[in-house]
Structure formats: C-alpha cells, structure tokens
Design a protein around this motif. Structure first.
Motif, PDB file in Angstrom:
ATOM      1  N   LYS A 275      48.992  35.365  40.843  1.00  0.00           N
ATOM      2  CA  LYS A 275      50.425  35.560  41.045  1.00  0.00           C
ATOM      3  C   LYS A 275      50.691  36.545  42.176  1.00  0.00           C
ATOM      4  CE  LYS A 275      54.613  37.098  38.672  1.00  0.00           C
ATOM      5  NZ  LYS A 275      55.167  37.636  37.405  1.00  0.00           N
ATOM      6  N   GLN A 276      49.951  37.641  42.184  1.00  0.00           N
ATOM      7  CA  GLN A 276      50.141  38.652  43.221  1.00  0.00           C
ATOM      8  C   GLN A 276      49.737  38.130  44.594  1.00  0.00           C
ATOM      9  OE1 GLN A 276      48.174  42.270  42.102  1.00  0.00           O
ATOM     10  NE2 GLN A 276      49.302  42.464  40.180  1.00  0.00           N
ATOM     11  N   LEU A 277      48.709  37.309  44.625  1.00  0.00           N
ATOM     12  CA  LEU A 277      48.294  36.720  45.904  1.00  0.00           C
ATOM     13  C   LEU A 277      49.419  35.888  46.505  1.00  0.00           C
ATOM     14  CD1 LEU A 277      44.613  35.605  45.164  1.00  0.00           C
ATOM     15  CD2 LEU A 277      45.352  37.426  46.688  1.00  0.00           C
ATOM     16  N   GLN A 278      50.057  35.095  45.655  1.00  0.00           N
ATOM     17  CA  GLN A 278      51.154  34.277  46.160  1.00  0.00           C
ATOM     18  C   GLN A 278      52.327  35.141  46.600  1.00  0.00           C
ATOM     19  OE1 GLN A 278      51.128  30.877  46.690  1.00  0.00           O
ATOM     20  NE2 GLN A 278      52.984  31.450  47.794  1.00  0.00           N
TER      21      GLN A 278
ATOM     22  N   GLU B 225      30.475  45.076  24.168  1.00  0.00           N
ATOM     23  CA  GLU B 225      31.752  45.478  24.776  1.00  0.00           C
ATOM     24  C   GLU B 225      31.536  46.515  25.882  1.00  0.00           C
ATOM     25  OE1 GLU B 225      35.813  47.831  23.580  1.00  0.00           O
ATOM     26  OE2 GLU B 225      35.088  46.284  22.207  1.00  0.00           O
ATOM     27  N   ILE B 226      30.610  47.445  25.636  1.00  0.00           N
ATOM     28  CA  ILE B 226      30.383  48.492  26.633  1.00  0.00           C
ATOM     29  C   ILE B 226      29.811  47.891  27.916  1.00  0.00           C
ATOM     30  CG2 ILE B 226      29.185  50.654  27.117  1.00  0.00           C
ATOM     31  CD1 ILE B 226      29.143  51.173  24.096  1.00  0.00           C
ATOM     32  N   LEU B 227      28.893  46.936  27.780  1.00  0.00           N
ATOM     33  CA  LEU B 227      28.341  46.267  28.962  1.00  0.00           C
ATOM     34  C   LEU B 227      29.436  45.528  29.729  1.00  0.00           C
ATOM     35  CD1 LEU B 227      25.010  44.806  27.538  1.00  0.00           C
ATOM     36  CD2 LEU B 227      25.210  46.579  29.289  1.00  0.00           C
ATOM     37  N   GLN B 228      30.315  44.869  29.008  1.00  0.00           N
ATOM     38  CA  GLN B 228      31.407  44.142  29.661  1.00  0.00           C
ATOM     39  C   GLN B 228      32.360  45.111  30.369  1.00  0.00           C
ATOM     40  OE1 GLN B 228      32.699  42.117  26.139  1.00  0.00           O
ATOM     41  NE2 GLN B 228      31.696  40.207  26.718  1.00  0.00           N
ATOM     42  N   ARG B 229      32.572  46.264  29.759  1.00  0.00           N
ATOM     43  CA  ARG B 229      33.433  47.276  30.387  1.00  0.00           C
ATOM     44  C   ARG B 229      32.802  47.777  31.688  1.00  0.00           C
ATOM     45  NH1 ARG B 229      38.241  48.961  31.759  1.00  0.00           N
ATOM     46  NH2 ARG B 229      38.648  51.173  31.456  1.00  0.00           N
ATOM     47  N   ILE B 230      31.484  47.997  31.660  1.00  0.00           N
ATOM     48  CA  ILE B 230      30.782  48.457  32.856  1.00  0.00           C
ATOM     49  C   ILE B 230      30.874  47.405  33.958  1.00  0.00           C
ATOM     50  CG2 ILE B 230      28.511  49.026  33.804  1.00  0.00           C
ATOM     51  CD1 ILE B 230      27.843  50.229  31.023  1.00  0.00           C
ATOM     52  N   ALA B 231      30.631  46.143  33.591  1.00  0.00           N
ATOM     53  CA  ALA B 231      30.706  45.060  34.576  1.00  0.00           C
ATOM     54  C   ALA B 231      32.099  44.960  35.178  1.00  0.00           C
ATOM     55  CB  ALA B 231      30.304  43.737  33.928  1.00  0.00           C
ATOM     56  N   TYR B 232      33.123  45.148  34.334  1.00  0.00           N
ATOM     57  CA  TYR B 232      34.510  45.085  34.817  1.00  0.00           C
ATOM     58  C   TYR B 232      34.784  46.202  35.823  1.00  0.00           C
ATOM     59  CZ  TYR B 232      39.580  45.563  34.753  1.00  0.00           C
ATOM     60  OH  TYR B 232      40.898  45.693  35.126  1.00  0.00           O
ATOM     61  N   LEU B 233      34.320  47.417  35.509  1.00  0.00           N
ATOM     62  CA  LEU B 233      34.564  48.555  36.395  1.00  0.00           C
ATOM     63  C   LEU B 233      33.807  48.398  37.710  1.00  0.00           C
ATOM     64  CD1 LEU B 233      34.433  51.424  33.753  1.00  0.00           C
ATOM     65  CD2 LEU B 233      36.454  50.597  34.968  1.00  0.00           C
ATOM     66  N   TYR B 234      32.583  47.893  37.655  1.00  0.00           N
ATOM     67  CA  TYR B 234      31.870  47.619  38.899  1.00  0.00           C
ATOM     68  C   TYR B 234      32.615  46.561  39.715  1.00  0.00           C
ATOM     69  CZ  TYR B 234      27.552  50.332  38.306  1.00  0.00           C
ATOM     70  OH  TYR B 234      26.636  51.350  38.216  1.00  0.00           O
ATOM     71  N   GLY B 235      33.189  45.590  39.020  1.00  0.00           N
ATOM     72  CA  GLY B 235      33.964  44.557  39.708  1.00  0.00           C
ATOM     73  C   GLY B 235      35.199  45.103  40.399  1.00  0.00           C
ATOM     74  N   LYS B 236      35.689  46.256  39.909  1.00  0.00           N
ATOM     75  CA  LYS B 236      36.828  46.929  40.531  1.00  0.00           C
ATOM     76  C   LYS B 236      36.367  47.952  41.569  1.00  0.00           C
ATOM     77  CE  LYS B 236      40.605  46.624  39.178  1.00  0.00           C
ATOM     78  NZ  LYS B 236      41.729  45.760  39.627  1.00  0.00           N
ATOM     79  N   ASP B 237      35.051  47.898  41.890  1.00  0.00           N
ATOM     80  CA  ASP B 237      34.463  48.736  42.938  1.00  0.00           C
ATOM     81  C   ASP B 237      34.421  50.229  42.598  1.00  0.00           C
ATOM     82  OD1 ASP B 237      33.884  46.575  44.585  1.00  0.00           O
ATOM     83  OD2 ASP B 237      35.860  46.630  45.519  1.00  0.00           O
TER      84      ASP B 237
ATOM     85  N   GLU C 284      44.081  37.246  31.650  1.00  0.00           N
ATOM     86  CA  GLU C 284      45.371  37.758  32.100  1.00  0.00           C
ATOM     87  C   GLU C 284      45.247  38.395  33.474  1.00  0.00           C
ATOM     88  OE1 GLU C 284      49.364  38.475  32.165  1.00  0.00           O
ATOM     89  OE2 GLU C 284      48.197  37.246  30.779  1.00  0.00           O
ATOM     90  N   PHE C 285      44.139  39.128  33.698  1.00  0.00           N
ATOM     91  CA  PHE C 285      43.897  39.734  35.002  1.00  0.00           C
ATOM     92  C   PHE C 285      43.822  38.667  36.092  1.00  0.00           C
ATOM     93  CE2 PHE C 285      40.811  40.916  38.299  1.00  0.00           C
ATOM     94  CZ  PHE C 285      41.414  42.044  38.814  1.00  0.00           C
ATOM     95  N   ASN C 286      43.112  37.565  35.808  1.00  0.00           N
ATOM     96  CA  ASN C 286      42.986  36.485  36.791  1.00  0.00           C
ATOM     97  C   ASN C 286      44.337  35.857  37.097  1.00  0.00           C
ATOM     98  OD1 ASN C 286      40.230  36.875  36.898  1.00  0.00           O
ATOM     99  ND2 ASN C 286      39.769  35.314  35.360  1.00  0.00           N
TER     100      ASN C 286
END
Length: 222
Positions: free
Chosen positions: A115-118, A49-61, A108-110
């Motif tokens: 939705k926001q893009l549209q 879970e911690i690795l996935q959290r790190i990857a998510y935060l890097y993905g958010k720059d 859900e994020f995707n």
C-alpha cells in the motif's frame, strides 16, 4: 510434556535456513532455553518465536548489538517497581497463538508495504507533474521497463527512509524513563510495553516521513 526441538526442527518450523538458525542460536545464546540431550541440544518451544523475532529485526536492517538490546528489553524481568532483575531470560510463551500472531503480523506488514509503495509512487508522480515535467517524460514512467525501475527505486528509498526513522525512534524510546516504557505483566514483574513502543515509533515515522523523503529526492531548497 512439552516437545523440545533440535536445530533442524527449528529450521523447518521457522522456515529459516539451518545455517542461519545455528548462527542465531550461537549469537543470541543468552536468550534461549536449551538442554543437552545425548550428543545434541534440544531447545524450548519458545525458541521458535524468538528466532522469528531475530529474523524480522535483521530484515529491518538492525545490527546485532541493536537486536540484543531489543531482545533484552522485550524479554527482561523486574522483581519490583524500583529494582531491575539482572537476569535476562526468555519470557514464558505458553500461548499457542504466538506463532499464528507472528504470521498475521508478517502478512499485515506485507500488505502495508504494498500500500505504501503505491502511495509513494503516486506521491512522486504528483511532484513531477507539479514541477511542470514534460508530458513525454511522465509518459515514460508508464513504460514496462522504466516502470519496474521506478518501482524498485521507490522500494529502496522508502526502506531507507523507514529504516533511518525507526532507528532514531528506537533510540529515543530507549531513553524514555523506565516507568513509561514498561508495564506490569504479573504480580512481581514488568516487561516492555510493546504496543506503546510500536505506537511511539509509528508516530515518529509518520511525522517525519515526508520531510525525509523530500530530502532523499533533493526536493528541499534553502
């Protein structure tokens, strides 16, 4: 007995490349529980879970220093209401729902992103129409190539605006009094109130998104 994982096993379970997994484990070593077994290390299941959290935060720059600060807050312990525990270590993640919850959050994020893009695409079209743009120019937006370029630009602008606002909101959140940011999760410890923090960030972004977006498109006039 809990199954502990090697680096290659963590990489497969998190779907993060092995070289990237090793880099995360090294850069954020203080947040992982591991044991030396033979010639290699084995990591506690909560590492996933911690690795996935790190990857998510890097993905958010987010930057590495920002991620370390976030992890320290999310996995920090306190011994009572007045004294902070100086030891920072991963929280107990015994629930089997954690991994599934993470995937649900990603899905859900995707969905929200699409939705926001549209919505943003419709918003820009309305702006163009309200500014009396020639009908021929508006029609060009519907051409396949131009439409793809337009959508790409909307994605990049939206991500930039969201990134700026989220970082501002996180900085403000970190300055909130400790009693407002944390909640009791046990008899003698407190942890970051994730739901309250996320709601704080969401409201901050929602309130300022349109203003920042107009600024990016240079639609504000003195």
């Amino acid at each position: 007995m809990e199954e502990w994982f090697s680096v290659s096993q963590l990489s497969k379970r998190t779907e993060i490349p092995e070289t990237t997994t090793r880099r995360y484990l090294n850069n954020f070593e203080e947040h992982f529980r591991w044991e030396q077994r033979g010639r290699g290390k084995k990591y506690h299941p909560e590492t996933i879970e911690i690795l996935q959290r790190i990857a998510y935060l890097y993905g958010k720059d987010y930057e590495t220093t920002e991620i370390k600060s976030i992890l320290s807050n999310e996995y920090a312990f306190t011994v009572d209401d007045n004294q902070e525990d100086t030891m920072s270590r991963p929280r107990n993640l015994d629930s089997p729902m954690n991994f599934e919850e993470f995937r649900q959050q990603q899905n859900e994020f995707n969905k929200q992103l699409l939705k926001q893009l549209q919505e943003q695409l419709d918003y820009i079209r309305n702006i163009l129409e309200n500014q009396n743009v020639k009908s021929e120019e508006i029609k060009q937006l519907d051409q396949p190539k131009e439409k793809r370029i337009d959508r790409f630009n909307q994605i990049m602008i939206e991500r930039k605006v969201n990134r700026i606002l989220e970082k501002e909101a996180m900085a403000l959140w970190q300055r909130q009094p400790m009693e407002q940011r944390k909640k009791r999760v046990g008899l003698f410890r407190k942890a970051e109130d994730i739901d309250k923090r996320d709601q704080f960030i969401k409201e901050y972004v929602d309130e300022r998104f349109e203003t920042y977006l107009k600024r990016e498109f240079e639609l504000e006039h003195d």
